[in-house]
Design a protein around this motif. Structure first.
Motif, PDB file in Angstrom:
ATOM      1  N   ASP A 175     -38.099  31.231 -41.230  1.00 29.15           N
ATOM      2  CA  ASP A 175     -36.916  32.093 -41.118  1.00 29.15           C
ATOM      3  C   ASP A 175     -35.738  31.526 -41.913  1.00 29.15           C
ATOM      4  O   ASP A 175     -34.980  32.275 -42.528  1.00 29.15           O
ATOM      5  CB  ASP A 175     -36.511  32.269 -39.652  1.00 29.15           C
ATOM      6  CG  ASP A 175     -37.523  33.085 -38.862  1.00 29.15           C
ATOM      7  OD1 ASP A 175     -38.326  33.810 -39.488  1.00 29.15           O
ATOM      8  OD2 ASP A 175     -37.512  33.006 -37.619  1.00 29.15           O
ATOM      9  N   GLU A 176     -35.602  30.214 -41.900  1.00 31.01           N
ATOM     10  CA  GLU A 176     -34.513  29.552 -42.625  1.00 31.01           C
ATOM     11  C   GLU A 176     -34.593  29.838 -44.129  1.00 31.01           C
ATOM     12  O   GLU A 176     -33.580  30.103 -44.775  1.00 31.01           O
ATOM     13  CB  GLU A 176     -34.581  28.045 -42.365  1.00 31.01           C
ATOM     14  CG  GLU A 176     -33.551  27.235 -43.099  1.00 31.01           C
ATOM     15  CD  GLU A 176     -33.713  25.739 -42.836  1.00 31.01           C
ATOM     16  OE1 GLU A 176     -33.539  24.970 -43.793  1.00 31.01           O
ATOM     17  OE2 GLU A 176     -34.016  25.362 -41.685  1.00 31.01           O
ATOM     18  N   VAL A 191     -36.155  32.432 -45.567  1.00 29.62           N
ATOM     19  CA  VAL A 191     -35.888  33.863 -45.733  1.00 29.62           C
ATOM     20  C   VAL A 191     -34.382  34.106 -45.741  1.00 29.62           C
ATOM     21  O   VAL A 191     -33.861  34.850 -46.580  1.00 29.62           O
ATOM     22  CB  VAL A 191     -36.584  34.686 -44.620  1.00 29.62           C
ATOM     23  CG1 VAL A 191     -36.158  36.148 -44.664  1.00 29.62           C
ATOM     24  CG2 VAL A 191     -38.105  34.568 -44.735  1.00 29.62           C
ATOM     25  N   GLU A 192     -33.679  33.443 -44.832  1.00 28.72           N
ATOM     26  CA  GLU A 192     -32.222  33.590 -44.753  1.00 28.72           C
ATOM     27  C   GLU A 192     -31.528  32.991 -45.978  1.00 28.72           C
ATOM     28  O   GLU A 192     -30.660  33.625 -46.577  1.00 28.72           O
ATOM     29  CB  GLU A 192     -31.709  32.912 -43.476  1.00 28.72           C
ATOM     30  CG  GLU A 192     -30.230  33.103 -43.239  1.00 28.72           C
ATOM     31  CD  GLU A 192     -29.804  32.482 -41.921  1.00 28.72           C
ATOM     32  OE1 GLU A 192     -28.797  31.735 -41.923  1.00 28.72           O
ATOM     33  OE2 GLU A 192     -30.469  32.736 -40.902  1.00 28.72           O
ATOM     34  N   GLU A 218     -42.540  37.297 -44.340  1.00 27.16           N
ATOM     35  CA  GLU A 218     -41.228  36.876 -43.880  1.00 27.16           C
ATOM     36  C   GLU A 218     -41.306  36.455 -42.427  1.00 27.16           C
ATOM     37  O   GLU A 218     -41.597  37.271 -41.568  1.00 27.16           O
ATOM     38  CB  GLU A 218     -40.221  38.018 -44.002  1.00 27.16           C
ATOM     39  CG  GLU A 218     -39.952  38.452 -45.413  1.00 27.16           C
ATOM     40  CD  GLU A 218     -38.928  39.549 -45.435  1.00 27.16           C
ATOM     41  OE1 GLU A 218     -38.005  39.518 -44.621  1.00 27.16           O
ATOM     42  OE2 GLU A 218     -39.059  40.427 -46.272  1.00 27.16           O
ATOM     43  N   GLY A 219     -41.022  35.203 -42.165  1.00 28.99           N
ATOM     44  CA  GLY A 219     -40.882  34.676 -40.825  1.00 28.99           C
ATOM     45  C   GLY A 219     -41.904  35.200 -39.834  1.00 28.99           C
ATOM     46  O   GLY A 219     -41.561  35.466 -38.701  1.00 28.99           O
TER      47      GLY A 219
END
Length: 158
Positions: A79-80, A82-83, A156-157
């Protein structure tokens, strides 16, 4: 158009809007954050590219459009990541891996363990070291096709 004075390729013209920013740099080359992606060969469908630093004329990498060469290659982005890369949808992601050639092309390898993930819309990139242990740092290109085979897109995540 701007010009990079490349030690290896001579003067390279590029559109500043095509620059890909690696905010953290590429490991080992942290101070260089701006790159352009050039086709290695003008043949349509050729999977090899040159990732060339804008700030340093002597810094370039041979890279591979990984999914075109290894269709079953699948990664899961944290997630990091992707962000940080501002990824909205998987279709906006280009997965490249660095290529090493020692001798002739038949001995070439690619680093499937640490792909370069690029958001093609936002022009942001990052090298990501994967937790998936089945991927190799020195995956042979021409004795391959026996890699982890569950799909072919970045997730993604998930």
């Amino acid at each position: 158009m701007k010009v990079i004075h490349s030690a290896r390729f001579g003067p390279l013209e590029y559109d500043p809007q095509q620059v890909i920013t690696f905010p953290k740099g590429i490991p080992g080359f942290d101070t260089f954050t701006q790159y352009i992606l050039l086709p290695r060969d003008q043949e349509q469908g050729h999977p090899f590219y040159i990732l060339h630093a804008v700030e340093e004329g002597e810094l370039s990498f041979m890279v591979l459009d990984t999914l075109r060469f290894f269709p079953s290659y699948e990664i899961k982005l944290a997630d990091e990541v992707v962000e940080e890369l501002q990824i909205d949808k998987p279709e906006d992601v280009l997965i490249l891996t660095t290529v090493t050639i020692r001798g002739d092309w038949q001995t070439a390898t690619t680093n499937l363990k640490a792909p370069l993930v690029i958001n093609t819309v936002k022009r942001l990139g990052q090298q990501v070291v994967l937790d998936q242990s089945e991927y190799l740092i020195k995956q042979p290109l021409f004795e391959q096709k026996d890699i982890y085979s569950h799909g072919s897109r970045a997730q993604e995540g998930v």
